[in-house]
Design a protein around this motif. Structure first.
Motif, mmCIF file in Angstrom:
data_model
loop_
_atom_site.group_PDB
_atom_site.id
_atom_site.type_symbol
_atom_site.label_atom_id
_atom_site.label_comp_id
_atom_site.label_asym_id
_atom_site.label_seq_id
_atom_site.Cartn_x
_atom_site.Cartn_y
_atom_site.Cartn_z
ATOM 1 N N PRO A 300 -16.993 -25.366 -24.233
ATOM 2 C CA PRO A 300 -17.949 -25.582 -23.141
ATOM 3 C C PRO A 300 -19.401 -25.375 -23.576
ATOM 4 O O PRO A 300 -20.162 -24.610 -22.970
ATOM 5 N N MET A 301 -19.819 -26.058 -24.626
ATOM 6 C CA MET A 301 -21.214 -26.033 -25.086
ATOM 7 C C MET A 301 -21.904 -27.282 -24.563
ATOM 8 O O MET A 301 -21.249 -28.255 -24.161
ATOM 9 N N LEU A 302 -23.243 -27.286 -24.565
ATOM 10 C CA LEU A 302 -23.937 -28.472 -24.065
ATOM 11 C C LEU A 302 -25.287 -28.643 -24.744
ATOM 12 O O LEU A 302 -25.838 -27.714 -25.347
ATOM 13 N N LEU A 303 -25.801 -29.856 -24.627
ATOM 14 C CA LEU A 303 -27.105 -30.239 -25.180
ATOM 15 C C LEU A 303 -27.810 -31.098 -24.147
ATOM 16 O O LEU A 303 -27.207 -32.011 -23.573
ATOM 17 N N ALA A 304 -29.080 -30.807 -23.883
ATOM 18 C CA ALA A 304 -29.830 -31.545 -22.861
ATOM 19 C C ALA A 304 -31.259 -31.764 -23.307
ATOM 20 O O ALA A 304 -31.817 -30.983 -24.086
ATOM 21 N N GLU A 305 -31.854 -32.845 -22.817
ATOM 22 C CA GLU A 305 -33.294 -33.082 -22.951
ATOM 23 C C GLU A 305 -33.970 -32.520 -21.707
ATOM 24 O O GLU A 305 -33.612 -32.868 -20.579
ATOM 25 N N LEU A 306 -34.962 -31.656 -21.926
ATOM 26 C CA LEU A 306 -35.735 -31.089 -20.830
ATOM 27 C C LEU A 306 -36.993 -31.916 -20.604
ATOM 28 O O LEU A 306 -37.448 -32.630 -21.507
ATOM 29 N N PRO A 307 -37.593 -31.824 -19.426
ATOM 30 C CA PRO A 307 -38.891 -32.477 -19.221
ATOM 31 C C PRO A 307 -39.901 -31.987 -20.252
ATOM 32 O O PRO A 307 -39.874 -30.821 -20.676
ATOM 33 N N ALA A 308 -40.781 -32.878 -20.683
ATOM 34 C CA ALA A 308 -41.759 -32.547 -21.713
ATOM 35 C C ALA A 308 -42.733 -31.495 -21.211
ATOM 36 O O ALA A 308 -42.904 -31.273 -20.000
ATOM 37 N N THR A 309 -43.396 -30.816 -22.134
ATOM 38 C CA THR A 309 -44.445 -29.858 -21.781
ATOM 39 C C THR A 309 -45.671 -30.594 -21.249
ATOM 40 O O THR A 309 -45.765 -31.824 -21.318
ATOM 41 N N ALA A 310 -46.623 -29.820 -20.736
ATOM 42 C CA ALA A 310 -47.836 -30.426 -20.171
ATOM 43 C C ALA A 310 -48.608 -31.226 -21.200
ATOM 44 O O ALA A 310 -49.279 -32.212 -20.853
ATOM 45 N N ASP A 311 -48.525 -30.848 -22.463
ATOM 46 C CA ASP A 311 -49.244 -31.595 -23.507
ATOM 47 C C ASP A 311 -48.370 -32.688 -24.129
ATOM 48 O O ASP A 311 -48.735 -33.264 -25.161
ATOM 49 N N GLY A 312 -47.223 -32.980 -23.504
ATOM 50 C CA GLY A 312 -46.417 -34.115 -23.933
ATOM 51 C C GLY A 312 -45.391 -33.836 -25.006
ATOM 52 O O GLY A 312 -44.742 -34.764 -25.493
ATOM 53 N N ARG A 313 -45.193 -32.573 -25.389
ATOM 54 C CA ARG A 313 -44.202 -32.277 -26.419
ATOM 55 C C ARG A 313 -42.794 -32.333 -25.837
ATOM 56 O O ARG A 313 -42.537 -31.831 -24.744
ATOM 57 N N ALA A 314 -41.897 -32.944 -26.591
ATOM 58 C CA ALA A 314 -40.502 -33.026 -26.169
ATOM 59 C C ALA A 314 -39.852 -31.649 -26.252
ATOM 60 O O ALA A 314 -40.209 -30.816 -27.098
ATOM 61 N N ARG A 315 -38.875 -31.414 -25.371
ATOM 62 C CA ARG A 315 -38.134 -30.152 -25.378
ATOM 63 C C ARG A 315 -36.636 -30.449 -25.259
ATOM 64 O O ARG A 315 -36.234 -31.419 -24.612
ATOM 65 N N ARG A 316 -35.840 -29.614 -25.889
ATOM 66 C CA ARG A 316 -34.386 -29.716 -25.774
ATOM 67 C C ARG A 316 -33.816 -28.353 -25.414
ATOM 68 O O ARG A 316 -34.446 -27.323 -25.645
ATOM 69 N N LEU A 317 -32.605 -28.367 -24.885
ATOM 70 C CA LEU A 317 -31.896 -27.129 -24.577
ATOM 71 C C LEU A 317 -30.497 -27.216 -25.152
ATOM 72 O O LEU A 317 -29.805 -28.220 -24.981
ATOM 73 N N VAL A 318 -30.105 -26.162 -25.856
ATOM 74 C CA VAL A 318 -28.738 -26.027 -26.351
ATOM 75 C C VAL A 318 -28.103 -24.865 -25.600
ATOM 76 O O VAL A 318 -28.606 -23.731 -25.661
ATOM 77 N N GLY A 319 -27.020 -25.150 -24.892
ATOM 78 C CA GLY A 319 -26.291 -24.117 -24.177
ATOM 79 C C GLY A 319 -25.086 -23.678 -24.986
ATOM 80 O O GLY A 319 -24.165 -24.465 -25.232
ATOM 81 N N LEU A 320 -25.096 -22.408 -25.414
ATOM 82 C CA LEU A 320 -23.978 -21.853 -26.181
ATOM 83 C C LEU A 320 -23.059 -21.084 -25.245
ATOM 84 O O LEU A 320 -23.522 -20.432 -24.304
#
Length: 420
Positions: A300-320
């Motif tokens: 039950p692990m997961l990977l997601a794209e989060l909304p970008a930061t205010a300056d446009g940097r991409a963010r990801r989330l890894v759920g362990l």
């Protein structure tokens, strides 16, 4: 958001095992999940200049090229005498030490020389100290070596290791301690490397203790101490580690406000009564890329794209997952390929060894099994349950055991563990 039945990254339909209750998304094949984690990173993070002292652990953003010949002059490989022509030789001068620039040596003469010192112009060889005999009365040096002193003996010629402009290491190489020494020897003061991906670690669970022995139905937090140094070894910069209660509000705010390139959470990835991670991802507008992987432990692990930061940097989330060994399985499955690609590191080639004994597998899923390696063989270790770390502490690798297991004598892919 509600996940669709096709993968948003590649449009392929998932297969059917291990679907999360209430969700149409099924578990990803282990290899495919790692591929998605690697590809979702996009381009590596930007290149930055770093002093040698600050470049350790980064990946080279451009090839390391020799700035000079190495060695940059003919060098004595042994203590002894620099000699010109055949002997015996008349001694001349007080000697040459490392760091000095000697004058020319006339034919038929010799001068004492130290290892690493520049060979005088006109010298044809170095006679080792144990092979020479000096007649002090005549100030002559005689050769006592087994054979004649041929030209070039015990001289490291200029450019023996490399020539100026020659590529030394390709872009994507990890800057190790050995690379730092090589770069310094080649004349570098700074290196152009990729920025380390920043990571914020959110450790979830009201049941976790930070001190003392487990008590009162609560357990020690093992992942808080384990994960930051492991992540640092993967090239990440851990900018924060926070304990988050089993509450949707604090978790949502921590994920929404995080400035990190990658948010890593522990626990709350399944569908239990206090597992709020999926609800959090929906509420912040995240895009699920992997939701469960057909691997044991840790499915039950997961990977997601989060909304970008205010300056446009991409963010990801890894759920362990919250169980320690299951979390490590999630780390090597999703976080490692993501972080290494973001940091610009080259993908290591697969390592395959021979099973010294049968490696038990899961009937349907890939299994990551702690093993001990000796030479080209691997042996399984006990204490490999999802909540256990004893086997992992003894291991130096994880065997990637396909469904059904591996018989003794067969080859198996292994993932090397840090600190081996």
């Amino acid at each position: 958001m509600t996940p669709s039945r096709t993968d948003p990254a590649d449009g392929t339909a998932p297969h059917a095992s291990h679907a999360r209750p209430g969700s149409p998304r099924a578990a990803r094949d282990w290899e495919r999940a790692r591929s998605i984690a690697r590809s979702c990173a996009g381009q590596p993070l930007p290149a930055v200049p770093r002093t040698l002292a600050d470049a350790l652990g980064h990946a080279l953003a451009e090839p390391l090229v020799a700035l000079t010949d190495l060695p940059s002059f003919d060098t004595a490989a042994m203590d002894g005498w620099a000699v010109a022509g055949p002997g015996p030789w008349r001694l001349s001068g007080a000697g040459v030490l490392a760091g000095e620039e000697p004058g020319p040596l006339a034919p038929g003469t010799a001068v004492p020389i130290a290892t690493g010192a520049p060979v005088p112009p006109g010298a044809t060889a170095v006679l080792r100290s144990e092979h020479g005999a000096v007649d002090p009365g005549q100030d002559l040096l005689y050769d006592r070596s087994p054979g004649p002193v041929c030209a070039g003996r015990d001289i490291r010629p200029r450019g023996q290791e490399c020539r100026s402009g020659e590529p030394l290491l390709p872009a994507g190489s990890t800057v190790t301690e050995r690379v730092l020494g090589h770069a310094a020897a080649a004349g570098y003061d700074r290196l152009t490397v990729h920025r380390r991906p920043s990571v914020e670690l959110l450790v979830l669970g009201d049941e976790l203790l930070e001190h003392g022995v487990p008590r009162g139905g609560r357990v020690r937090d093992a992942l808080g101490p384990l994960l930051p140094p492991w992540l640092h070894g993967l090239g990440a910069e851990v900018i924060g580690r926070h304990r988050i209660a089993d509450d949707l509000g604090p978790l949502r705010e921590a994920v929404r406000r995080s400035p990190a390139d990658v948010v890593i959470t522990t626990g709350s990835t399944a569908a239990g009564p206090v597992d709020f991670l999926h609800d959090t991802l929906r509420s912040v507008g995240a895009r699920l890329l992997v939701d469960s992987v057909a691997v044991r432990p840790g499915h039950p692990m997961l990977l997601a794209e989060l909304p970008a930061t205010a300056d446009g940097r991409a963010r990801r989330l890894v759920g362990l997952p919250g169980n320690p060994l299951a979390a490590v399985a999630g780390l090597v499955t999703l976080a490692e390929p993501l972080l290494r690609h973001l940091g610009g590191h080259r993908d290591p080639g697969p390592v395959r060894l021979t099973a010294a004994a049968a490696l038990p597998g899961h009937p349907c899923d890939t299994r990551l099994l702690p093993v001990f390696t000796a030479g080209q063989e691997v042996t399984p270790l006990p204490f490999d349950g999802p909540a256990m770390l004893r086997g992992l502490a003894l291991a130096d690798a994880l065997a990637v055991v396909p469904p059904g297991g591996v018989v003794a004598g067969a080859t198996v892919e292994v993932l090397e563990l840090p600190g081996r």
